[in-house]
Design a protein around this motif. Structure first.
Motif, PDB file in Angstrom:
ATOM      1  N   PHE A   1       0.830  -1.206   0.000  1.00 12.54           N
ATOM      2  CA  PHE A   1       0.000   0.000   0.000  1.00 12.54           C
ATOM      3  C   PHE A   1       0.866   1.258   0.000  1.00 12.54           C
ATOM      4  O   PHE A   1       1.899   1.302   0.672  1.00 12.54           O
ATOM      5  N   ALA A   2       0.396   2.287  -0.692  1.00  8.80           N
ATOM      6  CA  ALA A   2       1.116   3.557  -0.697  1.00  8.80           C
ATOM      7  C   ALA A   2       0.827   4.378   0.547  1.00  8.80           C
ATOM      8  O   ALA A   2       1.563   5.311   0.870  1.00  8.80           O
ATOM      9  N   PHE A   3      -0.238   4.008   1.286  1.00  9.10           N
ATOM     10  CA  PHE A   3      -0.697   4.830   2.403  1.00  9.10           C
ATOM     11  C   PHE A   3      -0.438   4.189   3.765  1.00  9.10           C
ATOM     12  O   PHE A   3      -0.724   4.794   4.808  1.00  9.10           O
ATOM     13  N   ALA A   4       0.082   2.973   3.792  1.00  6.50           N
ATOM     14  CA  ALA A   4       0.282   2.275   5.070  1.00  6.50           C
ATOM     15  C   ALA A   4       1.435   1.300   4.940  1.00  6.50           C
ATOM     16  O   ALA A   4       1.819   0.899   3.838  1.00  6.50           O
ATOM     17  N   GLY A   5       1.975   0.904   6.090  1.00  6.68           N
ATOM     18  CA  GLY A   5       3.079  -0.034   6.106  1.00  6.68           C
ATOM     19  C   GLY A   5       4.387   0.648   6.462  1.00  6.68           C
ATOM     20  O   GLY A   5       4.460   1.878   6.537  1.00  6.68           O
ATOM     21  N   PRO A   6       5.438  -0.129   6.705  1.00  4.73           N
ATOM     22  CA  PRO A   6       6.721   0.444   7.118  1.00  4.73           C
ATOM     23  C   PRO A   6       7.236   1.479   6.120  1.00  4.73           C
ATOM     24  O   PRO A   6       7.293   1.220   4.914  1.00  4.73           O
ATOM     25  N   GLN A   7       7.604   2.651   6.635  1.00  5.61           N
ATOM     26  CA  GLN A   7       8.102   3.720   5.775  1.00  5.61           C
ATOM     27  C   GLN A   7       9.562   4.016   6.075  1.00  5.61           C
ATOM     28  O   GLN A   7      10.046   3.787   7.177  1.00  5.61           O
ATOM     29  N   ARG A   8      10.243   4.541   5.073  1.00  4.62           N
ATOM     30  CA  ARG A   8      11.660   4.842   5.217  1.00  4.62           C
ATOM     31  C   ARG A   8      11.872   5.880   6.309  1.00  4.62           C
ATOM     32  O   ARG A   8      11.147   6.872   6.365  1.00  4.62           O
ATOM     33  N   ARG A   9      12.904   5.661   7.114  1.00  4.43           N
ATOM     34  CA  ARG A   9      13.286   6.646   8.122  1.00  4.43           C
ATOM     35  C   ARG A   9      14.537   7.418   7.694  1.00  4.43           C
ATOM     36  O   ARG A   9      14.997   8.292   8.413  1.00  4.43           O
ATOM     37  N   ASN A  10      15.097   7.072   6.535  1.00  6.56           N
ATOM     38  CA  ASN A  10      16.215   7.830   5.984  1.00  6.56           C
ATOM     39  C   ASN A  10      16.198   7.717   4.462  1.00  6.56           C
ATOM     40  O   ASN A  10      15.594   6.801   3.890  1.00  6.56           O
ATOM     41  N   ALA A  11      16.826   8.666   3.822  1.00  2.08           N
ATOM     42  CA  ALA A  11      16.835   8.719   2.355  1.00  2.08           C
ATOM     43  C   ALA A  11      17.769   7.653   1.789  1.00  2.08           C
ATOM     44  O   ALA A  11      18.750   7.257   2.441  1.00  2.08           O
ATOM     45  N   PRO A  12      17.504   7.171   0.580  1.00  2.81           N
ATOM     46  CA  PRO A  12      18.433   6.227  -0.054  1.00  2.81           C
ATOM     47  C   PRO A  12      19.838   6.819  -0.150  1.00  2.81           C
ATOM     48  O   PRO A  12      20.014   8.016  -0.403  1.00  2.81           O
ATOM     49  N   GLY A  13      20.838   5.967   0.051  1.00  2.00           N
ATOM     50  CA  GLY A  13      22.222   6.421   0.010  1.00  2.00           C
ATOM     51  C   GLY A  13      22.733   6.724  -1.377  1.00  2.00           C
ATOM     52  O   GLY A  13      23.818   7.310  -1.533  1.00  2.00           O
ATOM     53  N   ILE A  14      21.991   6.317  -2.398  1.00  5.99           N
ATOM     54  CA  ILE A  14      22.253   6.674  -3.792  1.00  5.99           C
ATOM     55  C   ILE A  14      20.924   7.033  -4.420  1.00  5.99           C
ATOM     56  O   ILE A  14      19.952   6.284  -4.282  1.00  5.99           O
ATOM     57  N   GLU A  15      20.844   8.159  -5.086  1.00  4.56           N
ATOM     58  CA  GLU A  15      19.638   8.483  -5.837  1.00  4.56           C
ATOM     59  C   GLU A  15      19.550   7.571  -7.060  1.00  4.56           C
ATOM     60  O   GLU A  15      20.580   7.203  -7.655  1.00  4.56           O
TER      61      GLU A  15
END
Length: 337
Positions: free
Chosen positions: A101-115
Motif C-alpha cells: 500500500f502507498a498509504f500504510a506499512g513500514p516507511q523509510r526513516r532515511n533517504a536512499p544512500g544513492i539516488e
C-alpha cells in the motif's frame, strides 16, 4: 481441493512439496495467532520519525576494476556491489514504503544512500525473495527502463516480477544452481532459512535464497534474510565454496526472539555466521531504515559491537553500513576462525 500455487509449478524436491517451499529440517513461519500475540503485545521501542544517515547520498564510480571490491549502502538490504567491472544491486527498494500500500506499512526513516538517477549502469540485480522490503516492483520497473539489467531470483518470484515488468530479462534459479555471467564470474544460488509471502494466501509459494558471487577479485556471499538455523547453511556454504572475501549479512529486525528467531538472525548470530562461513569481512545490512520489529533503531549496532568484542573480532571487519556509506573491502586476509 488442493491449493494451487499461482507462482510456480514443478516437481517435488527436498525443499518443495508440490505446492509450497520449505526449509529442510527447519521451521515454518509462525501462524496468525502468534502474529496477533506479537502485534498486540508490549515491548515495541519507538523509533524517531526520521533517522538520517551521517553519510550524504553518493554518486558512485561508473566501474570498479582489478582486485578492488566496493560496497555502497543504499538502505535496508539494498546494496550496490562493484567488482571486476560489474555493478550488482541486491534487493533494490527505493520506494517510500515496504508495503503493498502507498498509504500504510513500514516507511523509510532515511533517504536512499544513492539516488536512482545517480546509479552507474546496472548489470545484475539479485532478488533474494518476495517480501516487500526485498522485492519492490516499482523500483524494478524503473531499473528496467533505465538499465535493463539481468535479474536473478529464485523459483516463482519471476511470475511476480513479470506481472509488473513483462519484458524484463530474468534468470530463475533453484538452490544449487549456478549461472555463468562471463569474464570468469559465476553466480550460485544457495539455501537460507526463511520464507516468502506477498499476502495471506501465498505463504511459501515462491522460493527464497542466498547468493554466492564468484569473481577473480574474491568470493562474495550475499544473504538477504535468514534465521540462523544452527549455522547449518553457513557451514555448508563454507564447505562448498571455501572462505569468503566478503559476506553481506543481515543483523537487524530480530525482536521478539520467540517470534523472529526462525526468520531473522540477531547480531550475535550474525557474528557466529561470519565465523561459520569464514568471511574475512562483512557488510552488515537490514537495519535502521524500515521499522519492522520491536528493537530500537540503534540497538542492532550496539548489540553487534558487544558480540564482536566478545568473539575477539575487530569491529572494522563487520561494518554496520548506513545509507551513503562506502565500504572498500580490503584484499587478502584469512576468513574468521
Amino acid at each position: 481441493m488442493k491449493t494451487r500455487n499461482p507462482y510456480y509449478q514443478g516437481p517435488v524436491t527436498d525443499h518443495f512439496d508440490g505446492t509450497r517451499f520449505f526449509n529442510p529440517d527447519g521451521k515454518p513461519p509462525k501462524g496468525a495467532a502468534d502474529l496477533l500475540r506479537w502485534q498486540f503485545g508490549s515491548g515495541k521501542v519507538r523509533w524517531p520519525a526520521h533517522n538520517p544517515s551521517p553519510f550524504a547520498p553518493v554518486k558512485p564510480e561508473l566501474s570498479v576494476e582489478g582486485d578492488r571490491l566496493r560496497v555502497t549502502m543504499v538502505g535496508h538490504a539494498t546494496l550496490l556491489i562493484q567488482v571486476h567491472g560489474l555493478n550488482i544491486l541486491t534487493d533494490p527498494v527505493w520506494s517510500h514504503r515496504a508495503s503493498p500500500f502507498a498509504f500504510a506499512g513500514p516507511q523509510r526513516r532515511n533517504a536512499p544512500g544513492i539516488e536512482l538517477d545517480d546509479l552507474p549502469p546496472i548489470d545484475i540485480v539479485l532478488v533474494t525473495h518476495n517480501h516487500y522490503d526485498h522485492l519492490d516492483v516499482e523500483t524494478l520497473a524503473a531499473l528496467h527502463e533505465e538499465h535493463a539489467p539481468r535479474i536473478v531470483t529464485p523459483l516463482g518470484n519471476d511470475t511476480i516480477i513479470r506481472r509488473a515488468v513483462p519484458d524484463v530479462e530474468i534468470d530463475v534459479v533453484d538452490w544449487g544452481d549456478q549461472l555463468d555471467c562471463g569474464d570468469d564470474v559465476i553466480l550460485h544460488a544457495e539455501p537460507c532459512h526463511h520464507w516468502s509471502a506477498r499476502g495471506s494466501r501465498d505463504r511459501r509459494m515462491a522460493l527464497w535464497a542466498a547468493f554466492v558471487v564468484e569473481t577473480p577479485a574474491g568470493k562474495i556471499y550475499h544473504v538477504g534474510d535468514t534465521g540462523f538455523h544452527d549455522g547449518i547453511n553457513y557451514r555448508a556454504a563454507r564447505e562448498k565454496h571455501g572462505a569468503f572475501r566478503l559476506a553481506n549479512l543481515p543483523f537487524g529486525a530480530y525482536e521478539p526472539r520467540w517470534f523472529m528467531q526462525d526468520q531473522h538472525q540477531n547480531p550475535e548470530e550474525a557474528v557466529r555466521g561470519m565465523v561459520d562461513c569464514a568471511a574475512a569481512h562483512v557488510a552488515g545490512h537490514h537495519w535502521g531504515t524500515f521499522r519492522l520489529t520491536d528493537e530500537g533503531v540503534e540497538e542492532p549496532r550496539q548489540a553487534l559491537e558487544r558480540a564482536l568484542d566478545a568473539a575477539g573480532i575487530a569491529r572494522s571487519r563487520f561494518r554496520p553500513l548506513r545509507p551513503g556509506e562506502i565500504f572498500d573491502v580490503p584484499t587478502g586476509g584469512e576468513g574468521a576462525e
